[in-house]
Scaffold this active site. Structure first.
Site, short mmCIF file in Angstrom:
data_model
loop_
_atom_site.label_atom_id
_atom_site.label_comp_id
_atom_site.label_asym_id
_atom_site.label_seq_id
_atom_site.Cartn_x
_atom_site.Cartn_y
_atom_site.Cartn_z
N GLU A 96 0.94 -1.34 -0.03
CA GLU A 96 -0.22 0.04 0.03
C GLU A 96 1.15 1.21 0.08
O GLU A 96 0.54 2.09 0.52
CB GLU A 96 -0.82 0.01 1.36
CG GLU A 96 -1.80 -1.13 1.35
CD GLU A 96 -2.90 -1.37 0.20
OE1 GLU A 96 -3.20 -0.26 -0.75
OE2 GLU A 96 -3.54 -2.22 0.15
N LEU A 174 -10.63 3.78 2.25
CA LEU A 174 -10.45 2.28 2.69
C LEU A 174 -11.63 1.73 2.32
O LEU A 174 -12.75 2.05 2.89
CB LEU A 174 -9.80 1.98 3.81
CG LEU A 174 -8.52 2.61 4.05
CD1 LEU A 174 -8.22 2.15 5.76
CD2 LEU A 174 -7.43 2.18 3.26
#
Length: 191
Positions: A96, A174
């Site tokens: 990420e 998210l």
């Protein structure tokens, strides 16, 4: 341990490297990162994996793919922590990467210059189809870039975009299948 010391010395003499794995959501970036890191572990190299502390979707201290393949990791607040915690290993994995600060390319270059193999996975584009965070700079300085693709849920072609399904203009949101779906260039532009 003599084997590891010899390998580390040889890698240090040859120089490190930066590898970037990029693509849209659901394209297999994290699975490829984990595959490469497990191979390094099989080779008995010292490996350390990092992820942003803010990414707690599947697990707080593990990197987990959408298919639930996982590997232990160290969550960190900033890229500078990677430099402090990863300077003593032979291979550093970062998941990420788009969520890290703009110092990440410097951190990765510093590690590679010390002989560390750095393997990075992250979204290359945000939900608007724009370059995401430090990813463009990382791709520019990498020895290798692997772009992986998902399958467009609308037409079945290769998907390179992460289409956001929920109304939000926040750069970072998210989510999983309830929030995003992979789309090709044509289907991304339709809506």
């Amino acid at each position: 341990m003599l084997f590891n010391e010899e390998v580390f010395k040889r890698r240090s003499e040859l120089g490190g490297s930066i590898e970037v794995i990029c693509g849209s959501m659901f394209s297999g970036k994290t699975e490829e990162l984990i595959r490469r890191l497990r191979r390094a572990q099989i080779a008995r190299l010292n490996v350390e994996i990092f992820k942003p502390k803010t990414d707690t979707r599947y697990h707080e201290t593990e990197v987990v793919s959408h298919n639930h393949v996982s590997i232990p990791s160290t969550p960190v607040d900033s890229s500078s922590a990677i430099l402090l915690l990863g300077g003593h290993v032979q291979v550093v994995g970062i998941d990420e990467a788009q969520f890290f600060d703009d110092e990440l390319p410097y951190v990765c270059s510093t590690l590679a210059n010390k002989g560390v193999r750095v393997i990075i996975a992250g979204l290359d584009m945000d939900f608007q189809g724009r370059p995401f965070g430090p990813m463009p700079a990382l791709m520019a300085i990498a020895e290798s870039v692997t772009k992986v693709h998902a399958v467009c849920v609308k037409c079945g072609n290769e998907a390179l975009y992460s289409y956001r399904l929920v109304p939000s203009e926040a750069k970072i949101l998210l989510g999983e299948m309830e929030s995003y779906e992979p789309r090709c260039r044509h289907c991304f532009g339709l809506e």
